[in-house]
Motif scaffolding. Sequence first.
Motif, PDB file in Angstrom:
ATOM      1  N   ILE A  25       0.865  -1.187   0.000  1.00 10.60           N
ATOM      2  CA  ILE A  25       0.000   0.000   0.000  1.00 10.60           C
ATOM      3  C   ILE A  25       0.895   1.228   0.000  1.00 10.60           C
ATOM      4  O   ILE A  25       1.702   1.403   0.921  1.00 10.60           O
ATOM      5  CB  ILE A  25      -0.940   0.016   1.225  1.00 10.60           C
ATOM      6  CG1 ILE A  25      -1.805  -1.253   1.263  1.00 10.60           C
ATOM      7  CG2 ILE A  25      -1.807   1.275   1.215  1.00 10.60           C
ATOM      8  CD1 ILE A  25      -2.687  -1.376   2.498  1.00 10.60           C
ATOM      9  N   PHE A  26       0.746   2.065  -1.025  1.00  8.08           N
ATOM     10  CA  PHE A  26       1.595   3.259  -1.144  1.00  8.08           C
ATOM     11  C   PHE A  26       1.015   4.223  -2.175  1.00  8.08           C
ATOM     12  O   PHE A  26       0.281   3.810  -3.066  1.00  8.08           O
ATOM     13  CB  PHE A  26       3.023   2.867  -1.546  1.00  8.08           C
ATOM     14  CG  PHE A  26       3.099   2.114  -2.848  1.00  8.08           C
ATOM     15  CD1 PHE A  26       3.173   2.773  -4.063  1.00  8.08           C
ATOM     16  CD2 PHE A  26       3.098   0.727  -2.857  1.00  8.08           C
ATOM     17  CE1 PHE A  26       3.250   2.086  -5.264  1.00  8.08           C
ATOM     18  CE2 PHE A  26       3.177   0.024  -4.053  1.00  8.08           C
ATOM     19  CZ  PHE A  26       3.246   0.705  -5.258  1.00  8.08           C
TER      20      PHE A  26
ATOM     21  N   VAL B 212      -1.747  -4.924  -4.806  1.00  7.81           N
ATOM     22  CA  VAL B 212      -1.207  -3.591  -4.595  1.00  7.81           C
ATOM     23  C   VAL B 212      -2.370  -2.603  -4.506  1.00  7.81           C
ATOM     24  O   VAL B 212      -3.279  -2.623  -5.339  1.00  7.81           O
ATOM     25  CB  VAL B 212      -0.267  -3.187  -5.757  1.00  7.81           C
ATOM     26  CG1 VAL B 212       0.297  -1.791  -5.530  1.00  7.81           C
ATOM     27  CG2 VAL B 212       0.842  -4.218  -5.937  1.00  7.81           C
ATOM     28  N   VAL B 213      -2.317  -1.736  -3.503  1.00  2.31           N
ATOM     29  CA  VAL B 213      -3.282  -0.651  -3.354  1.00  2.31           C
ATOM     30  C   VAL B 213      -2.482   0.637  -3.449  1.00  2.31           C
ATOM     31  O   VAL B 213      -1.535   0.847  -2.698  1.00  2.31           O
ATOM     32  CB  VAL B 213      -4.023  -0.722  -2.004  1.00  2.31           C
ATOM     33  CG1 VAL B 213      -4.969   0.465  -1.858  1.00  2.31           C
ATOM     34  CG2 VAL B 213      -4.761  -2.037  -1.863  1.00  2.31           C
ATOM     35  N   SER B 214      -2.857   1.474  -4.403  1.00  2.00           N
ATOM     36  CA  SER B 214      -2.066   2.667  -4.665  1.00  2.00           C
ATOM     37  C   SER B 214      -2.972   3.842  -4.998  1.00  2.00           C
ATOM     38  O   SER B 214      -4.173   3.686  -5.205  1.00  2.00           O
ATOM     39  CB  SER B 214      -1.111   2.368  -5.840  1.00  2.00           C
ATOM     40  OG  SER B 214      -0.189   3.407  -5.988  1.00  2.00           O
ATOM     41  N   SER B 215      -2.345   5.004  -5.048  1.00  2.48           N
ATOM     42  CA  SER B 215      -3.064   6.208  -5.460  1.00  2.48           C
ATOM     43  C   SER B 215      -2.093   7.086  -6.231  1.00  2.48           C
ATOM     44  O   SER B 215      -0.874   6.974  -6.083  1.00  2.48           O
ATOM     45  CB  SER B 215      -3.611   6.967  -4.244  1.00  2.48           C
ATOM     46  OG  SER B 215      -2.536   7.356  -3.402  1.00  2.48           O
TER      47      SER B 215
ATOM     48  N   LEU C 247      -6.299   4.326  -7.065  1.00  2.00           N
ATOM     49  CA  LEU C 247      -7.222   5.461  -7.037  1.00  2.00           C
ATOM     50  C   LEU C 247      -6.529   6.614  -7.740  1.00  2.00           C
ATOM     51  O   LEU C 247      -5.517   7.128  -7.254  1.00  2.00           O
ATOM     52  CB  LEU C 247      -7.580   5.830  -5.603  1.00  2.00           C
ATOM     53  CG  LEU C 247      -8.526   7.019  -5.427  1.00  2.00           C
ATOM     54  CD1 LEU C 247      -9.844   6.779  -6.156  1.00  2.00           C
ATOM     55  CD2 LEU C 247      -8.780   7.286  -3.958  1.00  2.00           C
ATOM     56  N   HIS C 248      -7.029   6.986  -8.898  1.00  2.00           N
ATOM     57  CA  HIS C 248      -6.437   8.058  -9.699  1.00  2.00           C
ATOM     58  C   HIS C 248      -7.061   9.410  -9.351  1.00  2.00           C
ATOM     59  O   HIS C 248      -8.130   9.485  -8.764  1.00  2.00           O
ATOM     60  CB  HIS C 248      -6.648   7.775 -11.193  1.00  2.00           C
ATOM     61  CG  HIS C 248      -5.924   6.568 -11.668  1.00  2.00           C
ATOM     62  ND1 HIS C 248      -6.493   5.324 -11.691  1.00  2.00           N
ATOM     63  CD2 HIS C 248      -4.655   6.415 -12.122  1.00  2.00           C
ATOM     64  CE1 HIS C 248      -5.614   4.445 -12.156  1.00  2.00           C
ATOM     65  NE2 HIS C 248      -4.502   5.083 -12.412  1.00  2.00           N
TER      66      HIS C 248
END
Length: 197
Positions: free
Chosen positions: A83-84, A130-133, A172-173
């Motif tokens: 997560i990052f 992967v969880v990202s933004s 999440l964009h």
Amino acid sequence: MRVLIVVAHPLDDSFAKAALSRVRAVLERRKDEVDVIDLYRDGFDPRLTAAERRAYFAQPYQPGADVTGYVERLRAAEKLVLIFPQWWFAMPAIMKGFFDRVFAPGVAFEHDRAGGRLIPKLDHIGALWVVSSTGSPWWVARLWMGDPVRKLLKRGIMNFVARGASFRMMTLHDMDRMTDDKAKAFLARLEAAFARF
């Protein structure tokens, strides 16, 4: 199931930490054993040391003493969650340093003595999610930049260390123009996805 979550964000009130909280809660409800590494809170040093680099091809490779605990936690994991945020179309330096120092020879892979090829050693990892933004709109990250973080993780890292692991990346964009409703909707999607992890 033993799940290792590695999170990289310096702020406790960040979206990454909100995502961590939601993901962890879902996994714990499923009765998974959850281990969280918070790189910033730990004060993780991402710099590969001169001694580590000199010994990179030694047999057996000895990672720095300050990463030994991380190595053991990675070896115990059956699934991995990262997560990052994405900054400048890349993962934070502290997360990259985690790969540099912990995903080391003898841990994540072996060098093929016949030449060049890497032999994966993380075959006990069944999944990497992967969880990202990112502050950019989806089309900038995907179409203009070619989704570099996804490519790095899926093709450039997991392909060489855990070839059989399933891969999923949820990003999440457009964080720079995020609304509460969009953030809540994304967190709800995360919850639904991780219920099936």
